[in-house]
Scaffold this motif. Structure first.
Motif, short mmCIF file in Angstrom:
data_model
loop_
_atom_site.label_atom_id
_atom_site.label_comp_id
_atom_site.label_asym_id
_atom_site.label_seq_id
_atom_site.Cartn_x
_atom_site.Cartn_y
_atom_site.Cartn_z
N LEU A 183 46.16 35.62 10.28
CA LEU A 183 45.04 34.84 10.77
C LEU A 183 44.98 35.07 12.28
CD1 LEU A 183 42.82 32.71 10.25
CD2 LEU A 183 44.54 30.97 10.76
N THR A 184 43.86 35.57 12.76
CA THR A 184 43.74 35.84 14.19
C THR A 184 43.27 34.61 14.94
OG1 THR A 184 41.43 36.53 14.12
CG2 THR A 184 43.10 38.23 13.66
N ALA A 185 43.48 34.63 16.23
CA ALA A 185 43.00 33.54 17.08
C ALA A 185 41.48 33.43 17.00
CB ALA A 185 43.45 33.77 18.52
N THR A 186 40.80 34.55 16.94
CA THR A 186 39.34 34.53 16.84
C THR A 186 38.90 33.89 15.54
OG1 THR A 186 39.13 36.47 18.27
CG2 THR A 186 37.26 35.98 16.81
N GLU A 187 39.57 34.19 14.44
CA GLU A 187 39.23 33.58 13.16
C GLU A 187 39.47 32.07 13.19
OE1 GLU A 187 40.12 37.36 10.19
OE2 GLU A 187 41.78 36.11 10.86
N ALA A 188 40.58 31.65 13.76
CA ALA A 188 40.88 30.22 13.87
C ALA A 188 39.85 29.52 14.75
CB ALA A 188 42.29 30.02 14.42
N LEU A 189 39.49 30.16 15.85
CA LEU A 189 38.48 29.59 16.74
C LEU A 189 37.12 29.50 16.04
CD1 LEU A 189 38.54 28.54 19.67
CD2 LEU A 189 37.65 30.76 20.36
N ASN A 190 36.79 30.49 15.23
CA ASN A 190 35.54 30.45 14.47
C ASN A 190 35.53 29.31 13.46
OD1 ASN A 190 34.50 32.60 15.89
ND2 ASN A 190 34.99 34.11 14.33
N ALA A 200 48.01 36.72 29.20
CA ALA A 200 49.42 36.84 28.83
C ALA A 200 49.76 35.71 27.84
CB ALA A 200 50.29 36.77 30.08
N TRP A 201 49.50 35.94 26.57
CA TRP A 201 49.62 34.90 25.55
C TRP A 201 51.05 34.43 25.37
CZ3 TRP A 201 45.56 32.24 24.45
CH2 TRP A 201 44.30 32.84 24.59
N ALA A 202 52.03 35.28 25.57
CA ALA A 202 53.44 34.90 25.39
C ALA A 202 54.00 34.16 26.60
CB ALA A 202 54.28 36.14 25.10
N GLU A 203 53.30 34.22 27.72
CA GLU A 203 53.78 33.56 28.94
C GLU A 203 53.88 32.06 28.73
OE1 GLU A 203 52.59 32.97 33.64
OE2 GLU A 203 51.41 34.33 32.39
N GLN A 204 55.00 31.51 29.20
CA GLN A 204 55.23 30.07 29.11
C GLN A 204 54.47 29.36 30.25
OE1 GLN A 204 57.87 28.52 26.78
NE2 GLN A 204 57.11 30.38 25.81
N ILE A 205 53.81 28.28 29.89
CA ILE A 205 53.15 27.46 30.91
C ILE A 205 53.68 26.04 30.79
CG2 ILE A 205 51.08 28.90 31.11
CD1 ILE A 205 49.60 26.94 29.29
N GLU A 206 53.75 25.37 31.91
CA GLU A 206 54.26 24.00 31.96
C GLU A 206 53.09 23.08 32.27
OE1 GLU A 206 56.93 21.63 35.11
OE2 GLU A 206 57.98 23.30 34.13
N PHE A 207 53.04 21.95 31.56
CA PHE A 207 51.96 21.00 31.80
C PHE A 207 52.37 19.60 31.37
CE2 PHE A 207 51.47 23.14 27.77
CZ PHE A 207 51.30 22.11 26.87
N GLN A 208 51.70 18.63 31.94
CA GLN A 208 51.90 17.22 31.63
C GLN A 208 51.00 16.82 30.47
OE1 GLN A 208 53.94 14.89 33.36
NE2 GLN A 208 53.38 13.49 31.72
N THR A 209 51.58 16.25 29.43
CA THR A 209 50.78 15.72 28.33
C THR A 209 50.55 14.23 28.56
OG1 THR A 209 52.64 15.08 26.92
CG2 THR A 209 51.87 17.37 26.75
N ARG A 210 49.60 13.68 27.83
CA ARG A 210 49.32 12.25 27.93
C ARG A 210 50.32 11.42 27.14
NH1 ARG A 210 44.19 10.38 26.08
NH2 ARG A 210 44.33 8.75 27.62
N GLU A 244 33.81 28.39 25.70
CA GLU A 244 33.59 29.49 26.65
C GLU A 244 34.90 29.94 27.28
OE1 GLU A 244 30.59 28.58 29.58
OE2 GLU A 244 29.25 27.79 28.05
N PHE A 245 35.75 28.99 27.65
CA PHE A 245 37.04 29.33 28.25
C PHE A 245 37.94 30.04 27.24
CE2 PHE A 245 36.46 25.56 31.28
CZ PHE A 245 35.96 26.37 32.29
N TYR A 246 37.96 29.58 26.00
CA TYR A 246 38.78 30.24 24.98
C TYR A 246 38.31 31.67 24.75
CZ TYR A 246 40.98 25.80 23.81
OH TYR A 246 41.68 24.63 23.86
N ARG A 247 37.01 31.86 24.63
CA ARG A 247 36.48 33.21 24.40
C ARG A 247 36.78 34.10 25.61
NH1 ARG A 247 35.20 33.10 19.37
NH2 ARG A 247 33.89 31.42 18.59
N GLN A 248 36.64 33.55 26.82
CA GLN A 248 36.97 34.29 28.03
C GLN A 248 38.44 34.74 27.99
OE1 GLN A 248 36.44 31.89 31.57
NE2 GLN A 248 37.74 33.20 32.79
N ALA A 249 39.32 33.85 27.59
CA ALA A 249 40.75 34.20 27.52
C ALA A 249 41.01 35.25 26.45
CB ALA A 249 41.57 32.95 27.25
N LEU A 250 40.34 35.12 25.30
CA LEU A 250 40.54 36.09 24.22
C LEU A 250 39.97 37.46 24.57
CD1 LEU A 250 39.84 33.79 21.15
CD2 LEU A 250 42.04 34.85 21.75
#
Length: 168
Positions: A6-13, A102-112, A91-97
């Protein structure tokens, strides 16, 4: 062995198809926004939809490296406002796809809800896509309990499936 993927594009669709179906129903019945709702610690359907699109937008912004929109600044006063946020996130997801993200890159963020997380952009993308699908399924049960009928199937099986001709 060649496994189907299952691709990211298919899941997004799938997410986009599901969102479009809800947008159509809500445009025809905007009174649904005011229905009481206890999903995801919300009080109304409008607040649940704010939650869905806020997650979409904030996670999309994380993926593309933009500052996150403050949750309180995500409007939910109309169907149009809710889905304008959804459209912006898509739009942002499609831009990223469509880029060299760098999909494997780890990102750090604060969740709610659980504090600071460190995970890959890929995990963030799939979480956001399936998070919306999960809440839309919950919403389907809620609106049926209030007498509204959906005219679509939300299952992934129906993404491109057609009825087979009758044997006989």
């Amino acid at each position: 062995m060649n496994e189907p993927m299952l691709t990211a594009t298919e899941a997004l669709n799938w997410n986009q198809t599901t969102s479009a179906s809800w947008r159509k129903l809500l445009a025809a019945h905007p009174e649904i926004l005011a229905l009481p709702c206890d999903i995801a610690r919300t009080a109304t359907v409008a607040q649940l939809l704010q939650h869905i699109v806020a997650v979409e937008l904030r996670y999309a912004e994380r993926i593309v490296g933009l500052p996150e929109t403050d949750y309180a600044n995500v409007p939910y006063d109309s169907v149009e406002a809710i889905y304008a946020t959804h459209d912006r996130a898509m739009e942002f997801y499609r831009q990223a796809l469509d880029s060299e993200t760098a999909w494997a890159e780890q990102i750090e963020f604060q969740t709610r809800s659980v504090g600071v997380l460190l995970t890959s952009r890929k995990t963030v993308l799939f979480h956001a896509v399936f998070h919306g699908i999960r809440h839309y399924a919950q919403l389907g049960t809620l609106v049926r309990q209030h007498g509204y009928k959906t005219d679509w199937y939300g299952d992934y099986l129906f993404m491109g499936a057609t009825r087979a001709p009758s044997a006989g």
